[in-house]
Design a protein around this motif. Structure first.
Motif, PDB file in Angstrom:
ATOM      1  N   VAL A 117       0.832  -1.208   0.000  1.00 57.15           N
ATOM      2  CA  VAL A 117       0.000   0.000   0.000  1.00 57.15           C
ATOM      3  C   VAL A 117       0.864   1.254   0.000  1.00 57.15           C
ATOM      4  O   VAL A 117       0.620   2.198  -0.758  1.00 57.15           O
ATOM      5  CB  VAL A 117      -0.948   0.003   1.213  1.00 57.15           C
ATOM      6  N   LEU A 118       1.870   1.290   0.859  1.00 54.80           N
ATOM      7  CA  LEU A 118       2.689   2.494   0.984  1.00 54.80           C
ATOM      8  C   LEU A 118       3.477   2.778  -0.297  1.00 54.80           C
ATOM      9  O   LEU A 118       3.649   3.948  -0.674  1.00 54.80           O
ATOM     10  CB  LEU A 118       3.635   2.366   2.174  1.00 54.80           C
ATOM     11  N   VAL A 119       3.915   1.733  -0.975  1.00 57.17           N
ATOM     12  CA  VAL A 119       4.626   1.932  -2.239  1.00 57.17           C
ATOM     13  C   VAL A 119       3.675   2.467  -3.302  1.00 57.17           C
ATOM     14  O   VAL A 119       3.972   3.458  -3.986  1.00 57.17           O
ATOM     15  CB  VAL A 119       5.284   0.614  -2.702  1.00 57.17           C
ATOM     16  N   VAL A 120       2.524   1.835  -3.453  1.00 59.51           N
ATOM     17  CA  VAL A 120       1.567   2.250  -4.486  1.00 59.51           C
ATOM     18  C   VAL A 120       1.053   3.662  -4.216  1.00 59.51           C
ATOM     19  O   VAL A 120       0.870   4.461  -5.138  1.00 59.51           O
ATOM     20  CB  VAL A 120       0.395   1.254  -4.570  1.00 59.51           C
ATOM     21  N   ALA A 121       0.854   3.992  -2.936  1.00 61.65           N
ATOM     22  CA  ALA A 121       0.347   5.324  -2.573  1.00 61.65           C
ATOM     23  C   ALA A 121       1.429   6.393  -2.604  1.00 61.65           C
ATOM     24  O   ALA A 121       1.125   7.590  -2.483  1.00 61.65           O
ATOM     25  CB  ALA A 121      -0.275   5.273  -1.180  1.00 61.65           C
ATOM     26  N   GLY A 122       2.683   6.002  -2.764  1.00 61.42           N
ATOM     27  CA  GLY A 122       3.779   6.966  -2.774  1.00 61.42           C
ATOM     28  C   GLY A 122       4.101   7.517  -1.402  1.00 61.42           C
ATOM     29  O   GLY A 122       4.613   8.632  -1.273  1.00 61.42           O
ATOM     30  N   LEU A 123       3.839   6.724  -0.356  1.00 64.02           N
ATOM     31  CA  LEU A 123       4.040   7.194   1.014  1.00 64.02           C
ATOM     32  C   LEU A 123       5.108   6.409   1.772  1.00 64.02           C
ATOM     33  O   LEU A 123       5.227   6.542   2.988  1.00 64.02           O
ATOM     34  CB  LEU A 123       2.715   7.113   1.793  1.00 64.02           C
ATOM     35  N   ALA A 124       5.876   5.608   1.069  1.00 60.67           N
ATOM     36  CA  ALA A 124       6.870   4.774   1.747  1.00 60.67           C
ATOM     37  C   ALA A 124       7.897   5.598   2.514  1.00 60.67           C
ATOM     38  O   ALA A 124       8.446   5.146   3.521  1.00 60.67           O
ATOM     39  CB  ALA A 124       7.569   3.865   0.740  1.00 60.67           C
ATOM     40  N   ASP A 125       8.143   6.829   2.050  1.00 58.93           N
ATOM     41  CA  ASP A 125       9.151   7.669   2.699  1.00 58.93           C
ATOM     42  C   ASP A 125       8.561   8.586   3.767  1.00 58.93           C
ATOM     43  O   ASP A 125       9.287   9.324   4.435  1.00 58.93           O
ATOM     44  CB  ASP A 125       9.864   8.527   1.657  1.00 58.93           C
ATOM     45  N   ALA A 126       7.237   8.544   3.955  1.00 63.86           N
ATOM     46  CA  ALA A 126       6.586   9.495   4.863  1.00 63.86           C
ATOM     47  C   ALA A 126       6.610   9.041   6.318  1.00 63.86           C
ATOM     48  O   ALA A 126       6.473   9.865   7.224  1.00 63.86           O
ATOM     49  CB  ALA A 126       5.138   9.721   4.427  1.00 63.86           C
ATOM     50  N   PHE A 127       6.781   7.739   6.536  1.00 66.54           N
ATOM     51  CA  PHE A 127       6.689   7.187   7.884  1.00 66.54           C
ATOM     52  C   PHE A 127       8.058   6.782   8.415  1.00 66.54           C
ATOM     53  O   PHE A 127       8.810   6.080   7.751  1.00 66.54           O
ATOM     54  CB  PHE A 127       5.752   5.980   7.894  1.00 66.54           C
ATOM     55  N   THR A 128       8.339   7.231   9.629  1.00 66.38           N
ATOM     56  CA  THR A 128       9.582   6.841  10.299  1.00 66.38           C
ATOM     57  C   THR A 128       9.507   5.402  10.766  1.00 66.38           C
ATOM     58  O   THR A 128      10.497   4.666  10.742  1.00 66.38           O
ATOM     59  CB  THR A 128       9.830   7.761  11.515  1.00 66.38           C
ATOM     60  N   VAL A 129       8.322   4.983  11.196  1.00 68.32           N
ATOM     61  CA  VAL A 129       8.099   3.649  11.745  1.00 68.32           C
ATOM     62  C   VAL A 129       6.813   3.088  11.155  1.00 68.32           C
ATOM     63  O   VAL A 129       5.806   3.798  11.087  1.00 68.32           O
ATOM     64  CB  VAL A 129       7.966   3.698  13.289  1.00 68.32           C
ATOM     65  N   THR A 130       6.825   1.840  10.725  1.00 67.98           N
ATOM     66  CA  THR A 130       5.597   1.158  10.318  1.00 67.98           C
ATOM     67  C   THR A 130       5.558  -0.201  10.995  1.00 67.98           C
ATOM     68  O   THR A 130       6.538  -0.944  10.980  1.00 67.98           O
ATOM     69  CB  THR A 130       5.502   0.972   8.791  1.00 67.98           C
ATOM     70  N   LEU A 131       4.422  -0.516  11.600  1.00 71.75           N
ATOM     71  CA  LEU A 131       4.281  -1.770  12.340  1.00 71.75           C
ATOM     72  C   LEU A 131       2.972  -2.451  11.992  1.00 71.75           C
ATOM     73  O   LEU A 131       1.938  -1.802  11.826  1.00 71.75           O
ATOM     74  CB  LEU A 131       4.313  -1.516  13.846  1.00 71.75           C
ATOM     75  N   SER A 132       3.026  -3.763  11.923  1.00 77.17           N
ATOM     76  CA  SER A 132       1.841  -4.592  11.816  1.00 77.17           C
ATOM     77  C   SER A 132       1.609  -5.258  13.167  1.00 77.17           C
ATOM     78  O   SER A 132       2.550  -5.528  13.917  1.00 77.17           O
ATOM     79  CB  SER A 132       2.039  -5.675  10.748  1.00 77.17           C
ATOM     80  N   THR A 133       0.341  -5.547  13.468  1.00 75.88           N
ATOM     81  CA  THR A 133       0.071  -6.280  14.698  1.00 75.88           C
ATOM     82  C   THR A 133       0.644  -7.698  14.640  1.00 75.88           C
ATOM     83  O   THR A 133       0.709  -8.379  15.663  1.00 75.88           O
ATOM     84  CB  THR A 133      -1.441  -6.342  14.999  1.00 75.88           C
ATOM     85  N   GLU A 134       1.066  -8.153  13.450  1.00 72.87           N
ATOM     86  CA  GLU A 134       1.807  -9.413  13.347  1.00 72.87           C
ATOM     87  C   GLU A 134       3.096  -9.357  14.159  1.00 72.87           C
ATOM     88  O   GLU A 134       3.626 -10.397  14.574  1.00 72.87           O
ATOM     89  CB  GLU A 134       2.196  -9.684  11.889  1.00 72.87           C
ATOM     90  N   GLN A 135       3.617  -8.143  14.367  1.00 70.77           N
ATOM     91  CA  GLN A 135       4.934  -7.972  14.991  1.00 70.77           C
ATOM     92  C   GLN A 135       4.878  -7.770  16.499  1.00 70.77           C
ATOM     93  O   GLN A 135       5.906  -7.547  17.125  1.00 70.77           O
ATOM     94  CB  GLN A 135       5.644  -6.784  14.332  1.00 70.77           C
TER      95      GLN A 135
END
Length: 217
Positions: A117-135
């Motif tokens: 999602v972040l790649v397609v939306a062009g937002l991969a560089d906008a977030f310092t941290v990204t987490l899934s509840t899988e983690q």
């Protein structure tokens, strides 16, 4: 003061709750299970491990959780390839807040879908941290994913604002001690007790301004 902002993904940046429901409903039906009236409400906020067990055991899919997760996520990825349903104004809101605050993402989506999602939306560089509840140990309404995001951002939870749409997400952010911004989904509104936890309620991402966030504390 608010010194960081943590976003949810589904329902806040992308309007995928209807897609998740459609895909899971079809999967349950095809595998001989039974979709329950409260299923979607309960599923919102669950981690991958939690919802795959729920489909397998409670909804009668009868397959092991690992297989359920793999097959459902594959279908979701296929839907994202066809069309990514970005919430209007969401990308601009992220960029607007990123100019002032470090941003985190705390999502119940699996890691594979978050990254896509972040790649397609062009937002991969906008977030310092990204987490899934899988983690983390437990999905929402447990505060685990929000506490982990604050820790990785290096900011106390009390100095973070969280942007959420679902009952379980609002409860998780509040339990973490964050200032809570609710952006309710019209088709999947949060429970009144969960919405009451919000410090600010907005209707669209356009209302998510740096001034509104700064006023939360």
């Amino acid at each position: 003061m608010i010194t960081a902002v943590v976003f949810d993904l589904d329902g806040v940046l992308i309007d995928t709750e209807p897609v998740w429901e459609e895909v899971r409903r079809a999967y349950v039906a095809e595998t001989g299970g039974t979709w329950l009236p409260e299923a979607q409400r309960r599923l919102m906020g669950m981690s991958t491990a939690e919802w795959s067990r729920y489909l397998g055991a409670d909804l009668g899919v009868g397959r092991d959780p690992e297989r359920v997760a793999t097959e459902v996520i594959e279908r979701m990825a296929g839907r994202y390839e066809q069309r990514l349903p970005l919430v209007p104004g969401a990308v601009d809101a992220v960029r607007r807040l990123a100019a002032r605050f470090p941003l985190g993402l705390a999502s119940s989506s699996p890691r594979r879908l978050i990254d896509r999602v972040l790649v397609v939306a062009g937002l991969a560089d906008a977030f310092t941290v990204t987490l899934s509840t899988e983690q983390v140990a437990a999905g929402k309404p447990s505060p685990d994913v929000y506490l982990a995001a604050a820790e990785r951002l290096g900011v106390p939870p009390s100095e973070c604002a969280a942007v959420e749409d679902s009952s379980n997400g609002l409860r998780a952010a509040a339990a973490a001690g964050m200032a809570v911004i609710a952006m309710p989904h019209a088709a999947y509104p949060p429970a009144p007790d969960a919405l009451a936890l919000a410090d600010l309620v907005i209707a669209t991402p356009e209302e998510l301004t740096t001034e509104a966030v700064a006023r939360l504390r």
